[in-house]
Design an enzyme around this catalytic site. Sequence first.
Site, PDB file in Angstrom:
ATOM      1  CG  ASN A   4     -21.241  23.868 -22.584  1.00 35.31           C
ATOM      2  OD1 ASN A   4     -22.233  24.335 -22.904  1.00 35.31           O
ATOM      3  ND2 ASN A   4     -20.204  23.142 -23.503  1.00 35.31           N
ATOM      4  CG  ASN A  15      -2.906  -4.801  13.726  1.00 34.58           C
ATOM      5  OD1 ASN A  15      -2.422  -4.673  12.551  1.00 34.58           O
ATOM      6  ND2 ASN A  15      -3.211  -5.927  14.061  1.00 34.58           N
ATOM      7  CB  SER A  24      -0.875   0.068   1.305  1.00 33.94           C
ATOM      8  OG  SER A  24      -0.111  -0.188   2.458  1.00 33.94           O
ATOM      9  CE  LYS A  79     -24.197  24.445 -25.415  1.00 34.02           C
ATOM     10  NZ  LYS A  79     -24.182  23.168 -25.429  1.00 34.02           N
ATOM     11  CB  SER A 133     -19.384  23.444 -27.810  1.00 35.29           C
ATOM     12  OG  SER A 133     -19.600  22.468 -29.014  1.00 35.29           O
ATOM     13  CD  GLU A 189     -22.472  20.833 -17.352  1.00 34.20           C
ATOM     14  OE1 GLU A 189     -22.152  19.822 -17.994  1.00 34.20           O
ATOM     15  OE2 GLU A 189     -22.435  21.887 -17.908  1.00 34.20           O
ATOM     16  CB  THR A 192     -42.043  25.155  -4.034  1.00 33.93           C
ATOM     17  OG1 THR A 192     -43.476  25.561  -4.637  1.00 33.93           O
ATOM     18  CG2 THR A 192     -41.738  26.011  -2.718  1.00 33.93           C
ATOM     19  CG  HIS A 193     -43.661  21.594  -6.461  1.00 32.18           C
ATOM     20  ND1 HIS A 193     -43.802  19.927  -6.147  1.00 32.18           N
ATOM     21  CD2 HIS A 193     -44.079  22.042  -5.324  1.00 32.18           C
ATOM     22  CE1 HIS A 193     -44.414  19.949  -4.951  1.00 32.18           C
ATOM     23  NE2 HIS A 193     -44.666  21.099  -4.316  1.00 32.18           N
ATOM     24  CE1 TYR A 214      -5.343  -3.345   9.663  1.00 31.04           C
ATOM     25  CE2 TYR A 214      -4.485  -5.755   9.260  1.00 31.04           C
ATOM     26  CZ  TYR A 214      -4.579  -4.512   8.818  1.00 31.04           C
ATOM     27  OH  TYR A 214      -4.310  -4.001   7.599  1.00 31.04           O
TER      28      TYR A 214
HETATM   29  N1  ARG Z   1      -0.919  -1.074   5.873  1.00 28.90           N
HETATM   30  C1  ARG Z   1      -1.662  -1.789   6.735  1.00 28.90           C
HETATM   31  C2  ARG Z   1      -2.954  -0.964   6.582  1.00 28.90           C
HETATM   32  O1  ARG Z   1      -3.338   0.121   5.984  1.00 28.90           O
HETATM   33  C3  ARG Z   1      -1.144  -1.571   7.999  1.00 28.90           C
HETATM   34  C4  ARG Z   1      -1.640  -2.509   9.099  1.00 28.90           C
HETATM   35  C5  ARG Z   1      -0.989  -3.803   8.671  1.00 28.90           C
HETATM   36  N2  ARG Z   1      -1.398  -4.771   9.670  1.00 28.90           N
HETATM   37  C6  ARG Z   1      -1.093  -6.048   9.726  1.00 28.90           C
HETATM   38  N3  ARG Z   1      -1.362  -6.784  10.593  1.00 28.90           N
HETATM   39  N4  ARG Z   1      -0.757  -6.462   8.480  1.00 28.90           N
HETATM   40  O2  ARG Z   1      -3.991  -1.487   7.150  1.00 28.90           O
END
Ligand code: ARG
Length: 462
Positions: A289, A114, A27, A287, A281, A294, A159-160, A321
Site C-alpha cells: 500500500n 504582548n 502555555s 498487498k 496489509s 495516502e 484531463t478529467h 491583545y
Molecule cells: N503566553 C501568552 C501568549 O502566548 C503571552 C502573552 C501574555 N500576555 C498577557 N497579557 N497575558 O499569548
Amino acid sequence: MTGSSTRLWGGRFTSPTAADMAAFNDSFRFDERLADFDIRGSMAWSRALAQAGLIDETECNTLLQGLQQIASEFEAEIFGIHVGDEDIHTAVERRLTELVGAVAGKLHTGRSRNDQVATSFRLFCLDSSHQLQQRLRELQRALLAQAHHHIHTLMPGYTHLQRAQPMTFGYWCLAYIEMFDRDYTRLEQAAQHMRVLPLGSGALTGNSLNIDRQALADELGFDAISTNALDAVSDRDFVAELLFVAALTGTHLSRMAEDLILYSSAEFGFVELADAYSTGSSLMPQKKNPDSMELLRGKSGRLMGNLVAILTVLKGLPLAYNKDLQEDKEPLFDSIDTLDLGLHIAAAVVISMQMNPERMAAALEDSMFATDLADVLVRQGMPFREAHHKVGQLVRHALHSQVSLRALPITDYQSIHPGFDETIYALFDAHQSVAQKNSIGGCSPERVNEQIARWEATLAWC
Ligand code: ARG
C-alpha cells in the site's frame, strides 16, 4: 492551588490561581519551543535598556550572562519547569531571578509580554519559513533528478482523468517543481511581513523610555519597525499567512500524492514505490500500500484546518491583545512539523520510486492523436471547429468499427475529408507528437531540457 506569589503578576491578587485554571491557562508545555527566540529578544532588550541609561553596564552584563546560561540549559535540555511557569516568557524571567537576583526584575522595564511574544513568535516563524524553504528545495531536487531520467519516457497526459494527449514523465515532474517553487516564493513573501519588529510597543501604546527601536531591529535582524503599537501587539497576519502557505503547499503535496497513488495501482502500473515507503496489509499478504502518499494526501486536511483555526481566532477579536491569541501557537507548530516531515518524506518517495516505462507507453492509444489529426486540416486552412468535428466523426467511425484510428483505411479518412493522405499514418507516433509540442512551456524534449537546465541553475545555489 497555585500560589499567587508564584505568578509574576501576583501582587494584586489575594487568592491563588486554581490548579485547573493553571492547567487551562498555561502555555509553557508548547511555547517552550520559543525559548531561543525569547532569550535573543531579551538580550537585545537588555542592551536597549542599557543604551537608554535605564540599567548600567554591569547590570546589563549580568542580565546577558544569566540569559546565556538559561539558553545553555534549554540547549542541554536541563531547564527545570516550576509551578507557576505560565509560559516561556515568565519561566525565563523566573529562572533569571534565581540566577542573578533582583536585577532580573529590571529586564521587563518598558516591555510587556504582548510585544515580547509577538517578537519571539515572529522570529520563530521566520526561522520556520526558512526551514520549509530548504525542504521545498529538497523535494524539487528529487523531482528534478526524476525529470532528468524521464525526458523521453512517454505516458498519457490526462484531463478529467481520461487519456488526453501524449506527454512524458519528465514533463510531469517539472509541473510539480513549478508548484513547489511558487510555494517557495510565497514563503519569501510571507517572511517579508514577519520581518517587522513589534518590540518596544509595550502592552499596546508604546513606551516612554526613549528606547532605540532601530538598534533593536538591527540586532534581531528585522527589516522594519512597526509603526503602530496597538496594531503591532494584536497583529497575527504573519501567522495566518504562514498557515496559508502551509495549507497550499499541503494541497500541492496532496495532488502529487493522488497522482502517484493512482499510478501505483495495478490498473495503471506506472510506478512502484520503494518498499521502505510502503506498508503491507495485516490480512491480505499480496498487498503493498502507498501509505506514505495516502498520509500526505490526508495531512493536507489538518494543514487547512490550522489555517481556519487562526482565522477564526482572529475574527471578531477586539483590539488589542487578548488571551485568545495564545491559541495561535499550536496550529502553527503543528503545520510546521507536519509540513517539514511531509516534504521530506515526499522527497524520499520521489527519489526512490521506480517508473515502469513499458506500462506507461502501453497506456497510450491512437485516439490521443486526434488533435494532431485535426491540426493537419487546420494547416490546410480549415477552421479548427470544423476540423474538430471531422476528426470526431472519424473517432466515432473507428469506435463503431471497433478498430483503432490507425487501422482505418485511407479511403475512410478521405470520405470524411479529401485533404487527408497517407502521411497521416506517420502521426501515430507519440515521440513525434510530443516533440512537436514545442511552444514555450510545451512538453517537447527540447523544451523540457531547457526547463531542466533552468531548474538546475536555480536549485544549485540554494
Ligand atoms: N503566553 C501568552 C501568549 O502566548 C503571552 C502573552 C501574555 N500576555 C498577557 N497579557 N497575558 O499569548
